[in-house]
Scaffold this motif. Structure first.
Motif, short mmCIF file in Angstrom:
data_model
loop_
_atom_site.label_atom_id
_atom_site.label_comp_id
_atom_site.label_asym_id
_atom_site.label_seq_id
_atom_site.Cartn_x
_atom_site.Cartn_y
_atom_site.Cartn_z
N UNK A 146 87.58 47.10 -46.35
CA UNK A 146 87.41 46.10 -47.40
C UNK A 146 86.38 45.04 -47.01
N UNK A 147 86.06 44.98 -45.71
CA UNK A 147 85.15 43.95 -45.20
C UNK A 147 83.73 44.46 -44.98
N UNK A 148 83.52 45.77 -45.11
CA UNK A 148 82.20 46.31 -44.78
C UNK A 148 81.58 47.05 -45.96
N UNK A 149 80.26 47.10 -45.95
CA UNK A 149 79.51 47.95 -46.85
C UNK A 149 78.67 48.88 -46.00
N UNK A 150 78.49 50.12 -46.45
CA UNK A 150 77.81 51.13 -45.63
C UNK A 150 76.78 51.87 -46.47
N UNK A 151 75.57 51.96 -45.94
CA UNK A 151 74.53 52.81 -46.51
C UNK A 151 74.15 53.81 -45.42
#
Length: 273
Positions: free
Chosen positions: A93-98
């Protein structure tokens, strides 16, 4: 330059908060090949961080383990104080990933993809639609929002993937080679969004083997080669007395004169012989 995790922990604490990411004793093997050799790495919050290294250094494997996409053979990974493998819901919920080789729902339009992603994250529909519209506009995708993702160019796919990673406003954004294969206009757009994001106090961690790009964007770097961390710290500290990060990097990874001309004395001259 330093590779002392304790030094970086103290540095992170002095900057006014916990580390964004803490890695201890991280290992990964594929058969007989060791991709990541028990690395220790502490990444400070609120910084633009580059994980740099040559192809095959272990950057993608490391980021995959840190973001919960690949289970390590041994070691600890904490994001914002939460163990990635013991508390995955709190972490994700705390991270975004590409990630590298991004796979998307290609039969959806760009807007539909963002709508679907936002609702999977549990955001209210109205808020998803508002954020999607803003991201599409800022990333110059408004004119293509109803086009199927399968028909997007490489740059457009990177931008819609970035939009999906940012939609829930993560604390930390992980990007694996985000500028690879991207045209200069799209690259500049992506860069502007990332600089705005870090200016708000968020953290960006991205991998690259392009030193000039890292030097122009990052204020903190970790150098990786052959599955090991060779240096980590503020950009100026890692660069040291070298004229550029590229020069410091070549020294750190032990790059020799691999292009010696005498090994290619047959090359050139206008024809085969």
């Amino acid at each position: 330059m330093t590779n002392d995790p304790g030094h970086i922990d103290r540095q992170a604490a002095a900057s006014g908060g916990p580390a964004a990411v803490r890695i201890q004793g991280l290992w990964k093997k594929f058969g007989e090949q060791t991709a990541v050799h028990g690395i220790d790495l502490t990444l400070p919050a609120g910084r633009f961080i580059g994980l740099v290294g040559p192809n095959g250094a272990g950057k993608t494997t490391t980021l995959s383990m840190v973001t919960g996409l690949l289970r390590p053979d041994a070691g600890l990974v904490e994001i914002g104080g939460h163990d990635v493998w013991r508390d995955p819901v709190a972490v994700k919920s705390r991270i975004g990933v590409l990630p590298e080789g991004l796979r998307l729902f290609e039969r959806l339009s760009g807007r539909e993809l963002l709508g679907y992603t936002g609702r999977l994250r549990g955001l209210p529909g109205d808020e998803v639609d508002k954020r999607a519209s803003q991201l599409l506009e800022v990333l110059d995708l408004s004119g293509s929002q109803h086009k199927l993702v399968v028909d997007y160019s490489t740059g457009m796919r990177k931008k819609i993937g970035l939009a999906a990673a940012l939609l829930h406003n993560p604390e930390i954004l992980f990007l694996d080679e985000p500028f690879e294969g991207v045209d200069p206009v799209s690259a500049q757009t992506i860069r502007g969004v990332l600089e705005r994001y870090t200016a708000s106090g968020a953290t960006v961690i991205f991998s690259s083997h392009v030193m000039e790009l890292v030097e122009s964007l990052c204020d903190w770097v970790a150098v990786m080669a052959a599955g090991r961390i060779r240096a980590q710290g503020p950009l100026a500290e890692v660069r040291g007395a070298a004229p550029s990060l590229q020069d410091a990097f070549l020294e750190l990874v032990g790059a020799g004169d691999r292009g010696a001309a005498h090994h290619l004395d047959w090359l050139g001259g206008g024809g085969a012989r």
